[in-house]
Design a protein around this motif. Structure first.
Motif, PDB file in Angstrom:
ATOM      1  N   SER A   3       0.839  -1.203   0.000  1.00 13.67           N
ATOM      2  CA  SER A   3       0.000   0.000   0.000  1.00 13.67           C
ATOM      3  C   SER A   3       0.873   1.252   0.000  1.00 13.67           C
ATOM      4  CB  SER A   3      -0.941  -0.001   1.193  1.00 13.67           C
ATOM      5  OG  SER A   3      -0.212  -0.024   2.396  1.00 13.67           O
ATOM      6  N   TYR A   4       2.036   1.165   0.641  1.00 17.60           N
ATOM      7  CA  TYR A   4       2.963   2.301   0.657  1.00 17.60           C
ATOM      8  C   TYR A   4       3.423   2.621  -0.768  1.00 17.60           C
ATOM      9  CZ  TYR A   4       7.033   5.170   1.729  1.00 17.60           C
ATOM     10  OH  TYR A   4       7.939   6.187   1.782  1.00 17.60           O
ATOM     11  N   ASN A   5       3.784   1.594  -1.539  1.00 26.02           N
ATOM     12  CA  ASN A   5       4.207   1.809  -2.923  1.00 26.02           C
ATOM     13  C   ASN A   5       3.071   2.327  -3.791  1.00 26.02           C
ATOM     14  OD1 ASN A   5       6.999   1.242  -3.177  1.00 26.02           O
ATOM     15  ND2 ASN A   5       6.556  -0.903  -2.813  1.00 26.02           N
ATOM     16  N   ILE A   6       1.871   1.869  -3.529  1.00 27.86           N
ATOM     17  CA  ILE A   6       0.727   2.357  -4.300  1.00 27.86           C
ATOM     18  C   ILE A   6       0.504   3.838  -4.007  1.00 27.86           C
ATOM     19  CG2 ILE A   6      -1.793   2.225  -4.552  1.00 27.86           C
ATOM     20  CD1 ILE A   6      -1.473  -0.845  -4.222  1.00 27.86           C
ATOM     21  N   LEU A   7       0.509   4.213  -2.720  1.00 31.20           N
ATOM     22  CA  LEU A   7       0.258   5.603  -2.352  1.00 31.20           C
ATOM     23  C   LEU A   7       1.387   6.535  -2.762  1.00 31.20           C
ATOM     24  CD1 LEU A   7      -1.403   5.288   1.162  1.00 31.20           C
ATOM     25  CD2 LEU A   7      -2.456   6.048  -0.967  1.00 31.20           C
ATOM     26  N   ASN A   8       2.626   6.095  -2.666  1.00 33.31           N
ATOM     27  CA  ASN A   8       3.748   6.984  -2.939  1.00 33.31           C
ATOM     28  C   ASN A   8       4.293   6.907  -4.347  1.00 33.31           C
ATOM     29  OD1 ASN A   8       4.102   8.518  -0.614  1.00 33.31           O
ATOM     30  ND2 ASN A   8       4.979   6.779   0.441  1.00 33.31           N
ATOM     31  N   ASN A   9       3.929   5.908  -5.110  1.00 36.74           N
ATOM     32  CA  ASN A   9       4.467   5.796  -6.459  1.00 36.74           C
ATOM     33  C   ASN A   9       3.373   5.751  -7.523  1.00 36.74           C
ATOM     34  OD1 ASN A   9       7.094   5.727  -5.414  1.00 36.74           O
ATOM     35  ND2 ASN A   9       6.977   3.536  -5.122  1.00 36.74           N
TER      36      ASN A   9
ATOM     37  N   GLU B  62       5.138   7.142   7.325  1.00 42.14           N
ATOM     38  CA  GLU B  62       4.745   6.786   5.956  1.00 42.14           C
ATOM     39  C   GLU B  62       3.717   7.787   5.419  1.00 42.14           C
ATOM     40  OE1 GLU B  62       3.419   2.744   5.620  1.00 42.14           O
ATOM     41  OE2 GLU B  62       5.389   1.939   6.134  1.00 42.14           O
ATOM     42  N   ILE B  63       2.780   8.187   6.266  1.00 41.93           N
ATOM     43  CA  ILE B  63       1.792   9.192   5.863  1.00 41.93           C
ATOM     44  C   ILE B  63       2.496  10.508   5.558  1.00 41.93           C
ATOM     45  CG2 ILE B  63      -0.175  10.583   6.661  1.00 41.93           C
ATOM     46  CD1 ILE B  63      -1.005   8.052   8.312  1.00 41.93           C
ATOM     47  N   ASN B  64       3.473  10.847   6.394  1.00 38.13           N
ATOM     48  CA  ASN B  64       4.251  12.056   6.195  1.00 38.13           C
ATOM     49  C   ASN B  64       4.977  12.017   4.847  1.00 38.13           C
ATOM     50  OD1 ASN B  64       4.891  14.557   7.456  1.00 38.13           O
ATOM     51  ND2 ASN B  64       6.968  13.815   7.776  1.00 38.13           N
ATOM     52  N   ASN B  65       5.542  10.867   4.521  1.00 43.76           N
ATOM     53  CA  ASN B  65       6.214  10.714   3.229  1.00 43.76           C
ATOM     54  C   ASN B  65       5.220  10.855   2.074  1.00 43.76           C
ATOM     55  OD1 ASN B  65       8.651  10.336   4.495  1.00 43.76           O
ATOM     56  ND2 ASN B  65       8.674   8.127   4.232  1.00 43.76           N
ATOM     57  N   SER B  66       4.007  10.390   2.278  1.00 43.98           N
ATOM     58  CA  SER B  66       2.975  10.543   1.242  1.00 43.98           C
ATOM     59  C   SER B  66       2.652  12.016   1.027  1.00 43.98           C
ATOM     60  CB  SER B  66       1.699   9.793   1.634  1.00 43.98           C
ATOM     61  OG  SER B  66       1.938   8.420   1.700  1.00 43.98           O
ATOM     62  N   TYR B  67       2.544  12.779   2.107  1.00 44.91           N
ATOM     63  CA  TYR B  67       2.293  14.214   1.980  1.00 44.91           C
ATOM     64  C   TYR B  67       3.436  14.889   1.228  1.00 44.91           C
ATOM     65  CZ  TYR B  67      -1.436  13.825   5.513  1.00 44.91           C
ATOM     66  OH  TYR B  67      -2.572  13.495   6.207  1.00 44.91           O
ATOM     67  N   ARG B  68       4.667  14.519   1.550  1.00 45.89           N
ATOM     68  CA  ARG B  68       5.833  15.092   0.876  1.00 45.89           C
ATOM     69  C   ARG B  68       5.800  14.771  -0.622  1.00 45.89           C
ATOM     70  NH1 ARG B  68      10.646  12.163   2.799  1.00 45.89           N
ATOM     71  NH2 ARG B  68      10.061  10.792   1.092  1.00 45.89           N
ATOM     72  N   THR B  69       5.405  13.558  -0.964  1.00 44.36           N
ATOM     73  CA  THR B  69       5.313  13.161  -2.365  1.00 44.36           C
ATOM     74  C   THR B  69       4.225  13.956  -3.082  1.00 44.36           C
ATOM     75  OG1 THR B  69       6.143  10.950  -1.885  1.00 44.36           O
ATOM     76  CG2 THR B  69       4.897  11.209  -3.925  1.00 44.36           C
ATOM     77  N   ILE B  70       3.121  14.214  -2.403  1.00 40.59           N
ATOM     78  CA  ILE B  70       2.042  14.992  -3.014  1.00 40.59           C
ATOM     79  C   ILE B  70       2.485  16.446  -3.212  1.00 40.59           C
ATOM     80  CG2 ILE B  70      -0.321  15.850  -2.711  1.00 40.59           C
ATOM     81  CD1 ILE B  70      -0.899  13.106  -1.343  1.00 40.59           C
ATOM     82  N   ILE B  71       3.279  16.974  -2.276  1.00 38.72           N
ATOM     83  CA  ILE B  71       3.854  18.314  -2.464  1.00 38.72           C
ATOM     84  C   ILE B  71       4.702  18.320  -3.730  1.00 38.72           C
ATOM     85  CG2 ILE B  71       5.497  20.013  -1.549  1.00 38.72           C
ATOM     86  CD1 ILE B  71       4.593  19.037   1.291  1.00 38.72           C
ATOM     87  N   ALA B  72       5.546  17.311  -3.878  1.00 36.63           N
ATOM     88  CA  ALA B  72       6.395  17.207  -5.071  1.00 36.63           C
ATOM     89  C   ALA B  72       5.538  17.079  -6.336  1.00 36.63           C
ATOM     90  CB  ALA B  72       7.351  16.029  -4.940  1.00 36.63           C
ATOM     91  N   LEU B  73       4.431  16.349  -6.237  1.00 34.31           N
ATOM     92  CA  LEU B  73       3.521  16.222  -7.371  1.00 34.31           C
ATOM     93  C   LEU B  73       3.018  17.594  -7.804  1.00 34.31           C
ATOM     94  CD1 LEU B  73       1.558  14.667  -9.290  1.00 34.31           C
ATOM     95  CD2 LEU B  73      -0.020  14.542  -7.338  1.00 34.31           C
ATOM     96  N   PHE B  74       2.571  18.411  -6.852  1.00 37.76           N
ATOM     97  CA  PHE B  74       2.069  19.735  -7.204  1.00 37.76           C
ATOM     98  C   PHE B  74       3.185  20.639  -7.730  1.00 37.76           C
ATOM     99  CE2 PHE B  74      -1.611  18.455  -4.604  1.00 37.76           C
ATOM    100  CZ  PHE B  74      -2.600  18.732  -5.533  1.00 37.76           C
TER     101      PHE B  74
END
Length: 165
Positions: free
Chosen positions: A10-16, A95-107
């Motif tokens: 689920s981590y790979n799905i959410l972050n990648n 892991e949630i924090n890393n997801s937020y960071r990835t979404i920041i990078a997405l934007f």
């Protein structure tokens, strides 16, 4: 394809996978750019690869910048490891924090694409730009709040250790 999906965490799905899909989606909706054909397997690998790139941008560029400007407090890795042994929820929060960071990078990645397509002089508060800016600000502050929460949990876990000994 279902066997492949079942092996991905689920981590790979959410972050990648999700950021890669979202980038593809925003490029199609905002800029009417189709990045890849309609081949499902090819799309899956494309989304995953783009998502990995976005995740790495978050880790290697966004996170250090946020630390340099003191938007977030750097993690002491030793304290994090010691505290996560006592409080297993810290890993999930991280892991949630890393997801937020990835979404920041997405934007950020979408914003760069927006500027590339429309130029700096054509930036206006329009439908796509508003969504990009809102998402960026929302997840910047979500990332900061989550980081502070993790710091507090780490401090409490390490404090409990000191009071016990």
């Amino acid at each position: 394809m279902s066997k492949l999906l079942s092996k991905i965490s689920s981590y790979n799905i959410l972050n990648n996978l999700v950021p890669g899909f979202m980038y593809y989606y925003f490029m199609d909706i905002f800029f009417h750019i189709k990045l890849i054909s309609d081949d499902t397997v090819l799309k899956f690998f494309f989304f995953y690869f783009i998502g990995i790139c976005i995740s790495r941008i978050g880790s290697l560029i966004i996170e250090p910048i946020l630390k340099i400007i003191h938007f977030t407090i750097p993690f002491n890795h030793t304290n994090y490891i010691n505290a996560s042994m006592k409080d297993s929820k810290i890993e999930v929060l991280y892991e949630i924090n890393n997801s937020y960071r990835t979404i920041i990078a997405l934007f950020v990645f979408i914003l760069i694409s927006y500027i590339y397509n429309y130029g700096f002089t054509n930036i206006s508060f329009s439908y796509p730009f508003d969504i990009i800016l809102f998402g960026f600000i929302l997840f910047m502050f979500s990332y900061r709040k989550q980081s502070n929460y993790i710091h507090n949990r780490v401090s409490i876990a390490l404090q409990d250790e000191k009071t016990i000994s």
